[in-house]
Design a protein around this motif. Structure first.
Motif, PDB file in Angstrom:
ATOM      1  N   GLU A 246     -42.901 -16.331  -9.849  1.00 17.77           N
ATOM      2  CA  GLU A 246     -42.556 -15.448 -10.963  1.00 17.77           C
ATOM      3  C   GLU A 246     -42.459 -16.274 -12.234  1.00 17.77           C
ATOM      4  OE1 GLU A 246     -38.525 -13.456 -11.833  1.00 17.77           O
ATOM      5  OE2 GLU A 246     -39.631 -11.939 -10.714  1.00 17.77           O
ATOM      6  N   PHE A 247     -43.441 -16.123 -13.114  1.00 21.75           N
ATOM      7  CA  PHE A 247     -43.436 -16.854 -14.378  1.00 21.75           C
ATOM      8  C   PHE A 247     -42.576 -16.098 -15.389  1.00 21.75           C
ATOM      9  CE2 PHE A 247     -45.405 -17.818 -18.572  1.00 21.75           C
ATOM     10  CZ  PHE A 247     -45.009 -19.148 -18.630  1.00 21.75           C
TER      11      PHE A 247
ATOM     12  N   GLY B 242     -42.346  -8.279 -22.367  1.00 21.83           N
ATOM     13  CA  GLY B 242     -42.568  -9.568 -21.735  1.00 21.83           C
ATOM     14  C   GLY B 242     -41.634  -9.814 -20.579  1.00 21.83           C
ATOM     15  N   ARG B 243     -40.409  -9.303 -20.661  1.00 24.36           N
ATOM     16  CA  ARG B 243     -39.468  -9.467 -19.548  1.00 24.36           C
ATOM     17  C   ARG B 243     -39.871  -8.626 -18.349  1.00 24.36           C
ATOM     18  NH1 ARG B 243     -35.665 -10.151 -23.824  1.00 24.36           N
ATOM     19  NH2 ARG B 243     -35.435  -7.910 -24.121  1.00 24.36           N
TER      20      ARG B 243
ATOM     21  N   ARG C 169     -44.679  -7.237 -12.698  1.00 20.72           N
ATOM     22  CA  ARG C 169     -45.718  -6.280 -12.316  1.00 20.72           C
ATOM     23  C   ARG C 169     -46.769  -6.910 -11.422  1.00 20.72           C
ATOM     24  NH1 ARG C 169     -47.028  -3.221 -18.046  1.00 20.72           N
ATOM     25  NH2 ARG C 169     -44.857  -2.798 -18.628  1.00 20.72           N
ATOM     26  N   GLN C 170     -47.302  -6.095 -10.538  1.00 19.57           N
ATOM     27  CA  GLN C 170     -48.377  -6.571  -9.680  1.00 19.57           C
ATOM     28  C   GLN C 170     -49.680  -6.536 -10.460  1.00 19.57           C
ATOM     29  OE1 GLN C 170     -48.637  -4.566  -5.919  1.00 19.57           O
ATOM     30  NE2 GLN C 170     -50.539  -5.588  -5.338  1.00 19.57           N
ATOM     31  N   ARG C 171     -50.400  -7.670 -10.440  1.00 18.78           N
ATOM     32  CA  ARG C 171     -51.613  -7.781 -11.218  1.00 18.78           C
ATOM     33  C   ARG C 171     -52.829  -8.100 -10.355  1.00 18.78           C
ATOM     34  NH1 ARG C 171     -50.499  -7.628 -16.213  1.00 18.78           N
ATOM     35  NH2 ARG C 171     -52.521  -8.470 -16.810  1.00 18.78           N
ATOM     36  N   GLY C 172     -52.663  -8.095  -9.050  1.00 14.94           N
ATOM     37  CA  GLY C 172     -53.755  -8.361  -8.120  1.00 14.94           C
ATOM     38  C   GLY C 172     -53.251  -8.142  -6.713  1.00 14.94           C
ATOM     39  N   LEU C 173     -53.999  -8.600  -5.738  1.00 17.66           N
ATOM     40  CA  LEU C 173     -53.572  -8.513  -4.346  1.00 17.66           C
ATOM     41  C   LEU C 173     -52.253  -9.265  -4.205  1.00 17.66           C
ATOM     42  CD1 LEU C 173     -54.089  -7.870  -1.329  1.00 17.66           C
ATOM     43  CD2 LEU C 173     -55.382 -10.018  -1.221  1.00 17.66           C
ATOM     44  N   LEU C 174     -51.222  -8.581  -3.725  1.00 19.47           N
ATOM     45  CA  LEU C 174     -49.903  -9.191  -3.626  1.00 19.47           C
ATOM     46  C   LEU C 174     -49.692  -9.739  -2.217  1.00 19.47           C
ATOM     47  CD1 LEU C 174     -47.313  -9.720  -5.254  1.00 19.47           C
ATOM     48  CD2 LEU C 174     -46.385  -7.585  -4.319  1.00 19.47           C
ATOM     49  N   LEU C 175     -49.290 -10.999  -2.140  1.00 19.63           N
ATOM     50  CA  LEU C 175     -48.997 -11.656  -0.875  1.00 19.63           C
ATOM     51  C   LEU C 175     -47.486 -11.846  -0.789  1.00 19.63           C
ATOM     52  CD1 LEU C 175     -51.742 -14.451  -0.997  1.00 19.63           C
ATOM     53  CD2 LEU C 175     -51.991 -12.039  -0.379  1.00 19.63           C
TER      54      LEU C 175
END
Length: 559
Positions: free
Chosen positions: A272-273, A347-348, A353-359
């Motif tokens: 988590e950035f 931004g917070r 948010r999911q931005r691709g395939l989530l592992l």
């Protein structure tokens, strides 16, 4: 949906006045403003102590009985109902807190608040963290409550529901025994496989068991190949609505590596950035906005500015944000300060948010849902020290029930406690034959790790004056550029292509056991300054603002 409807039935028009507070927010409100600054930084042990303080306040410990009742009344003024969600996950401290709030031990009805609790003992998966189904099982006795079974499923297809029911049914001491989950009435006439009954000529909407070779790499190949097969069928496929769920994080490493090779957008849920507001790109946008002569700005102005920036993933992210802002404002001109405030809040939120395939692991998946889910095999028989024998079954059930449209269960060699017995005769299931897999690429042994602001030495650039060449070297870097990473005198160092040191990692950063650093890339460049720096580091600073390199490091086995 069903929870909201049942709550409205019970409290009628009062439901419109319901205030939603998290446990943290309610406890912090009760114990007083002296803790307000710590609310988002409390460690688990600290928060348990704050809960104990709140319980003592509610019970009026140390006060005469008449004063204690009056004190509790003042604390809870305006509250009439308590709704507790995920009641199966509460532990002893939370139980005492809820009891004190509701006035469970009070003899007078006027001293009690009405309590509405929602929970599912089939989804109790946090026993290792102190939660216990003991409390939900005794809820009826504790409060003289009337149970109501919420068995309508608004999420999954009939086949997914049937397979999940078959897995959880053998668990012992279930509160929903005899009350299986069923598809909600509005979808009752839909095919059991939903839209994929027709879309997928292979599975026809059934839950699949896929032989996955004999190791984690072949399993990753099988899982990704299945998702790619489905993606080729659906013209509206969205990787950000898909997930691969595992029992342990280590099983996900080769999936991540394969996605990188196949150019599939992917993210690990434990990465988590938190620095979107500090990004070089964000700070440049804010600086441009504040340097304009107008106090108003339009979406068109911002979009034009972004179009003139060097393309990178963070500029693209800001474009998405501006598009969202346009939807909220109708594209009208708005005050610059209003947009900047919105951007900070956005931004917070966007980092989650999911931005691709989530592992992710099954524990992390709790409460989430996805259109397409693959559940990896491995580790499902492991029972933790504080867990009962059915804990792995409940965890597997939680993983399965994250799926909305399709569900694939991987299968490694050997006995499988749930697939071999519970799903043996289910008509909702399709057992596939093993598929031929290509020879795995050597890159599949890699392990990717995106670092956070906690992992880097934020003051590295600040310890060097503005004339130092490191600032120009960092300014020349862009996201995605290759870096070298090596161990320095007392901490890891990052070097650019020329061999210049452009950053350092936090002294506490440790390379995972059994691996070596193959290479690194620039994940992000963030802006930092004296004001944001910890007091312990300020004395050594030689400039007021600087940039910091945040890398992604790629590891390989240390042969």
């Amino acid at each position: 949906m069903e929870i909201r409807r049942r709550l409205a039935d019970l409290i009628g028009d009062d439901a419109r006045g319901v205030t939603v507070l998290t446990c943290h927010a309610l406890v912090m409100r009760l114990v007083g403003a002296s803790f307000a600054g710590r609310a988002n930084r409390l460690e688990q042990g600290d928060f348990q102590e704050v809960i104990r303080q709140a319980v003592a306040l509610l019970r009026g410990e140390g006060l005469p009985p008449e004063e204690a009742d009056e004190h509790r009344g003042r604390l809870l003024a305006g509250f009439r109902w308590i709704l507790v969600d995920e009641y199966q996950d509460i532990g002893p401290e939370q139980y005492e807190m809820i009891s004190a709030l509701a006035g469970r031990t009070k003899s007078e009805a006027d001293d009690k608040l009405s309590l509405f609790a929602v929970g599912d003992d089939d989804q109790n998966i946090y026993a290792f963290n102190g939660s216990s189904t003991e409390f939900i099982r005794r809820f009826e006795t504790d409060y003289g409550a009337r149970p109501s079974y919420l068995t309508d499923n608004y999420r999954s297809t009939g086949n997914i529901i049937a397979a999940a029911n078959a897995v959880i049914e053998p668990a012992g001491q279930r509160m929903k025994e005899g009350h299986p989950i069923a598809i909600n009435r509005a979808r009752a006439q839909s095919p059991p496989g939903g839209d994929w009954t027709v879309l997928d000529p292979v599975a026809r909407g059934r839950v699949q068991i896929l032989p996955a070779g004999d190791n984690s790499i072949s399993q990753a190949q099988t899982a990704v190949a299945e998702l790619q097969r489905l993606s080729a069928i659906d013209p509206n496929w969205d990787w950000s609505k898909c997930a691969v769920v595992a029992r342990e994080w280590s099983y996900l490493d080769p999936v991540r590596s394969l996605c990188e090779l196949e150019d599939i957008p992917v993210q690990l849920a434990n990465e988590e950035f938190t620095g979107v507001w500090h990004l070089r790109e964000t700070r440049a946008l804010v600086s441009w906005l504040r340097g304009r002569n107008s106090w108003l700005v339009s979406n068109g102005d911002i979009e034009e500015w972004l179009a003139n920036q060097a393309p990178d993933p963070w500029v693209e992210l800001l474009r998405e944000g501006v598009a969202e802002y346009a939807l909220e404002t109708g594209g009208a001109e708005t005050p610059v300060d209003s947009f900047i405030e919105w951007l900070a809040e956005w931004g917070r939120e966007v980092r989650r948010r999911q931005r691709g395939l989530l592992l992710l692991t099954a524990h992390r998946a709790k409460g989430l849902e996805f259109d397409h889910v693959v559940v990896l095999d491995g580790g499902w028989d492991r029972v933790g020290g504080d867990e009962d024998a059915d804990a792995p079954r409940r965890l597997y059930y939680v993983a399965m029930t994250r799926a909305r449209q399709t569900l694939a269960l991987m299968r490694l060699p050997g006995r499988h406690r749930f697939q071999d017995v519970s799903l043996n005769t289910s008509s909702a299931l399709l057992r596939r034959e093993p598929a031929a897999l290509p020879r795995p690429a050597p890159e599949l042994i890699r392990r990717y790790q995106r670092l956070s602001l906690r992992d880097v030495f934020l003051s590295f650039g600040g310890y060097r004056g503005q004339e130092h060449p490191v600032h120009a070297a960092i300014a020349a870097l862009s996201p995605g550029e290759l870096l070298q990473a090596r161990m320095g005198a007392d901490r890891w160092e990052l070097l650019d292509r020329s061999g210049a040191v452009v950053g350092q990692l936090a002294r506490g950063f440790k390379v995972p056991a059994g691996v070596r650093c193959a290479f690194a890339t620039v994940m992000a460049i963030v802006a930092w300054d004296r004001e944001r720096s910890d007091l312990d580091y300020r004395d050594g600073l030689r400039c007021d603002s600087w940039e910091v390199v945040v890398p992604e490091i790629v590891f390989e086995p240390d042969d």
